[in-house]
Scaffold this active site. Structure first.
Site, PDB file in Angstrom:
ATOM      1  N   ASP A 198      95.342   9.649-110.004  1.00  0.00           N
ATOM      2  CA  ASP A 198      95.112  11.097-110.003  1.00  0.00           C
ATOM      3  C   ASP A 198      93.685  11.406-110.454  1.00  0.00           C
ATOM      4  OD1 ASP A 198      96.944  12.875-109.020  1.00  0.00           O
ATOM      5  OD2 ASP A 198      98.138  13.008-110.865  1.00  0.00           O
ATOM      6  N   GLN A 247     103.488  13.785-112.648  1.00  0.00           N
ATOM      7  CA  GLN A 247     103.340  15.116-112.047  1.00  0.00           C
ATOM      8  C   GLN A 247     103.237  16.190-113.146  1.00  0.00           C
ATOM      9  OE1 GLN A 247     103.089  15.727-108.622  1.00  0.00           O
ATOM     10  NE2 GLN A 247     102.664  17.834-109.197  1.00  0.00           N
ATOM     11  N   LYS A 292     104.658  13.624-101.486  1.00  0.00           N
ATOM     12  CA  LYS A 292     103.888  12.414-101.827  1.00  0.00           C
ATOM     13  C   LYS A 292     104.690  11.165-101.441  1.00  0.00           C
ATOM     14  CE  LYS A 292     101.263  14.771-105.402  1.00  0.00           C
ATOM     15  NZ  LYS A 292     101.098  15.152-106.802  1.00  0.00           N
TER      16      LYS A 292
END
Ligand code: NAP
Length: 293
Positions: free
Chosen positions: A119, A96, A52
């Site tokens: 997200d 995460q 990422k």
């Protein structure tokens, strides 16, 4: 049979995003800024976060990686989230997953300001998505929709069978496929581990989205000719042919199913490559204030 090439589409979308970033900079605006929080040393998570961050660099984004040991308390993590919510320089951020057991993932997700939740896991974004309002759509379902769109695969009036009902894949992609939109307008059936007559249902499907995490589960006798297959599954299986000692397997027995398909995604090289791109797309939308101003 047409092989849906996630790599080609991911590169196309990346080039479009990089072009937009260049225009923003030329117009005197700041670079889109994504922050990523990672807790602990889970191998998979470290790899995802590294790619990422690398993708951010490639596309001209600013990125900030915030690392914590897995001993961090829930309160400390929530306080960092609050700081990022208030930081005007950060357009979007993610935590995460998975998190260590002593931290509630749901609490963490809900602590993120939904306007920075790139997200797309916050209940407000999920709710807005399900009623067709502008929102951040989570990465995997968003990547699947992008593939269907770019390959101009007809979905209207088609019977789409989703196998799996997780909050990050099955439920959101089922919701998107039934929206009054293109792609969308499908008649959707969602199957899960308690579904009794799975094969009867998959045999009726024009489109199958397999997201159950069981390698080579879907076999040729379970699908009709001309079916479109989106294989989301990525399970690591031991392999003597790779340096790492494992390889990724999808939920579809590719060799026998592919000849029956009109379109199919490979694993690897299909849906997986689209997920980071979708995250970067959401961050760009956040930087431009296109969803929440
Ligand atoms: P998950 O949370 O484990 O959910 C799996 C779903 O499949 C559950 O709803 C489960 O039913 C259902 N299921 C399990 N066995 C089944 C069976 N025999 N028949 C029918 N349904 C069954 O998984 P997930 O997070 O959605 O991920 C699914 C797969 O996609 C995994 O391989 C994951 O690694 C992969 N994935 C890939 C990407 C990507 O970027 N390519 C992103 C996310 C996930 P119950 O609800 O009844 O338990």
């Amino acid at each position: 049979m047409i092989l849906i090439d996630g790599k080609v589409i991911a590169e196309q979308v990346k080039a479009e995003i990089a072009g937009e970033v260049k225009e923003m900079i030329a117009a005197g605006k700041k670079r889109p800024h994504l922050a990523v929080i990672i807790v602990g040393h889970d191998g998979g998570s470290e790899t995802y976060v590294a790619s990422k961050v690398k993708s951010c660099e490639q596309l001209g984004f600013k990125s900030t990686k915030i690392e914590y040991e897995d001993t961090i308390s829930e309160a400390e993590l929530l306080s960092k989230i609050e700081e990022l919510n208030k930081d005007a320089d950060v357009d979007g951020f993610i935590v995460q997953l998975p998190l260590p057991k002593h931290i509630s993932e749901q609490k963490v997700i809900e602590a993120i300001d939904y306007r920075k939740d790139v997200d797309g896991f916050h209940p407000i974004n999920i709710g807005r998505m399900s009623i067709g309002m502008p929102c951040y759509v989570s990465a995997t379902p968003s990547g699947i929709i992008e593939l269907l769109k770019r390959y101009e695969i007809p979905t209207s009036g088609k019977h789409c069978v989703v196998i799996g009902r997780s909050n990050i894949v099955g439920k959101p992609i089922a919701s998107l496929m039934m929206q009054k939109s293109v792609p969308g307008d499908a008649t959707v059936t969602v199957c899960h581990s308690r579904t009794r007559n799975l094969k009867e249902i998959t045999l009726q499907a024009d489109i199958i989205i397999a997201a159950l995490g069981k390698p080579e589960f879907l076999t040729a006798d379970m699908v009709k000719d001309g079916v479109v297959i989106i294989d989301v599954g990525t399970t690591r299986v031991p392999s003597t042919e790779t340096k790492s000692g494992f390889r990724l397997k999808g939920d579809v027995k590719f060799d026998e199913v592919a000849p029956k398909c009109s379109y199919i995604t490979p694993v690897p090289g299909g849906v997986g490559l689209m997920t980071i791109v979708s995250l970067l797309k959401n961050t760009l939308l956040a930087a431009k204030g296109e969803i929440y101003g």
